[in-house]
Design a protein around this motif. Structure first.
Motif, PDB file in Angstrom:
ATOM      1  N   ILE A  55       0.846  -1.192   0.000  1.00  0.00           N
ATOM      2  CA  ILE A  55       0.000   0.000   0.000  1.00  0.00           C
ATOM      3  C   ILE A  55       0.884   1.246   0.000  1.00  0.00           C
ATOM      4  CG2 ILE A  55      -1.675   1.354   1.319  1.00  0.00           C
ATOM      5  CD1 ILE A  55      -2.954  -1.168   2.240  1.00  0.00           C
ATOM      6  N   GLY A  56       0.686   2.110  -0.960  1.00  0.00           N
ATOM      7  CA  GLY A  56       1.470   3.331  -1.030  1.00  0.00           C
ATOM      8  C   GLY A  56       1.126   4.279   0.112  1.00  0.00           C
ATOM      9  N   GLU A  57       1.979   5.244   0.342  1.00  0.00           N
ATOM     10  CA  GLU A  57       1.751   6.260   1.368  1.00  0.00           C
ATOM     11  C   GLU A  57       1.590   7.613   0.692  1.00  0.00           C
ATOM     12  OE1 GLU A  57       4.405   8.182   4.871  1.00  0.00           O
ATOM     13  OE2 GLU A  57       3.982   6.027   5.071  1.00  0.00           O
ATOM     14  N   SER A 140      -8.325   9.364  -0.240  1.00  0.00           N
ATOM     15  CA  SER A 140      -7.188   8.574  -0.701  1.00  0.00           C
ATOM     16  C   SER A 140      -7.035   8.543  -2.219  1.00  0.00           C
ATOM     17  CB  SER A 140      -7.315   7.140  -0.184  1.00  0.00           C
ATOM     18  OG  SER A 140      -7.421   7.114   1.225  1.00  0.00           O
ATOM     19  N   GLY A 141      -7.929   9.194  -2.938  1.00  0.00           N
ATOM     20  CA  GLY A 141      -7.766   9.240  -4.387  1.00  0.00           C
ATOM     21  C   GLY A 141      -9.029   9.080  -5.205  1.00  0.00           C
ATOM     22  N   ALA A 142     -10.151   8.685  -4.579  1.00  0.00           N
ATOM     23  CA  ALA A 142     -11.385   8.522  -5.336  1.00  0.00           C
ATOM     24  C   ALA A 142     -11.924   9.841  -5.857  1.00  0.00           C
ATOM     25  CB  ALA A 142     -12.440   7.828  -4.476  1.00  0.00           C
ATOM     26  N   SER A 143     -11.397  10.949  -5.352  1.00  0.00           N
ATOM     27  CA  SER A 143     -11.798  12.261  -5.864  1.00  0.00           C
ATOM     28  C   SER A 143     -11.462  12.397  -7.347  1.00  0.00           C
ATOM     29  CB  SER A 143     -11.101  13.372  -5.079  1.00  0.00           C
ATOM     30  OG  SER A 143      -9.688  13.210  -5.118  1.00  0.00           O
ATOM     31  N   ALA A 144     -10.493  11.629  -7.823  1.00  0.00           N
ATOM     32  CA  ALA A 144     -10.075  11.698  -9.227  1.00  0.00           C
ATOM     33  C   ALA A 144     -10.780  10.648 -10.092  1.00  0.00           C
ATOM     34  CB  ALA A 144      -8.562  11.517  -9.335  1.00  0.00           C
ATOM     35  N   PRO A 206      -3.951   4.537  -1.620  1.00  0.00           N
ATOM     36  CA  PRO A 206      -2.861   4.619  -0.653  1.00  0.00           C
ATOM     37  C   PRO A 206      -3.376   4.890   0.752  1.00  0.00           C
ATOM     38  CG  PRO A 206      -3.052   6.683  -1.821  1.00  0.00           C
ATOM     39  CD  PRO A 206      -4.079   5.757  -2.428  1.00  0.00           C
ATOM     40  N   ALA A 207      -2.462   5.023   1.685  1.00  0.00           N
ATOM     41  CA  ALA A 207      -2.783   5.329   3.085  1.00  0.00           C
ATOM     42  C   ALA A 207      -1.945   6.509   3.530  1.00  0.00           C
ATOM     43  CB  ALA A 207      -2.498   4.113   3.968  1.00  0.00           C
TER      44      ALA A 207
END
Length: 234
Positions: A55-57, A140-144, A206-207
């Protein structure tokens, strides 16, 4: 307190990882700004500490978030049965099946709420929780993501741990918190960590540092816990 995995066992587990991960699983890219190696697209029964390394940070942002940006609940896996995704999850997780009437009205039945380890005897007392909350996914990124991908996330029945039927009170206690700020009762924490990590890997999220620290502490106390997931293609 459960002891940490001995060093020798750790080495042996890592050496066996290739057998647990399908050889055909090609790594995919992580979101921009995250750090660590890209995970394989699918893996079975990988040790929790190894899955966590995949899992990326990245920093998180809630700017622009609204639950309305995640269409839920949709018509579910069977659009003709009158049951939306929420009702389908409730039916699938019943320990004693309820009766389903017109428009999927549920009566009777029995469920076990893992978050607080209590029995629930009314479907109306249940919430269907997103293992990784919608707000956390957004951060975590779902905004994109596209609207279609957010809808798929919000109604994901493709993995057994993405959605979970729990008591309404435990779901309200969790709210949109990540493991740095909320955990279920101790008896379910290892399974919870596995489900959280698996969901993040499934959706390539990611986290943030505090979240990773909390998950690392859980992994240290859950040496026998494994993670199984399959990524949803971008």
């Amino acid at each position: 307190m459960i002891e940490k995995l001995p060093r020798l066992a750790l080495v042996l587990a890592l050496s066996a990882l290739s057998a647990a991960t399908p050889a055909s699983a090609a790594p995919l890219s992580l979101p921009a700004g995250s750090t660590t190696l890209a995970p394989p697209s699918a893996a079975q029964e990988v040790p929790l500490f190894q899955a966590l390394e995949w899992i990326g940070e990245a920093a998180e942002s809630r700017d622009g978030y609204s639950r309305d940006l995640f269409k839920h609940w949709n018509k579910g896996l069977n659009p003709t049965d009158g049951c939306d995704t929420r009702k389908e999850v409730i039916l699938s997780e019943a320990k004693l099946a309820p009766e389903a009437g017109a428009r999927c009205a549920l009566s009777g039945g029995r469920w076990f709420s893992e978050y607080d380890q209590v029995w629930v005897t009314a479907a109306s007392s249940l919430d269907v929780d997103h293992m990784v909350p919608l707000a956390e996914a957004w951060d975590s990124g779902a905004s994109a993501w596209t609207a279609a991908r957010r809808e798929a996330y919000a109604n994901d029945q493709g993995a057994p741990t993405s959605l979970i039927a729990v008591s309404g009170s435990s779901n309200r206690s969790k709210s949109d918190k990540d493991p740095a700020d909320w955990l279920p009762v101790e008896a379910f924490r290892c399974e919870y960590a596995s489900a959280w990590v698996g969901t993040k890997l499934r959706w390539q999220l990611p986290a943030d540092p505090a979240e990773r620290d909390a998950l690392t502490r859980l992994a240290e106390t859950c040496p026998d816990t494994t993670v199984t997931y399959e990524q949803v293609p971008l």
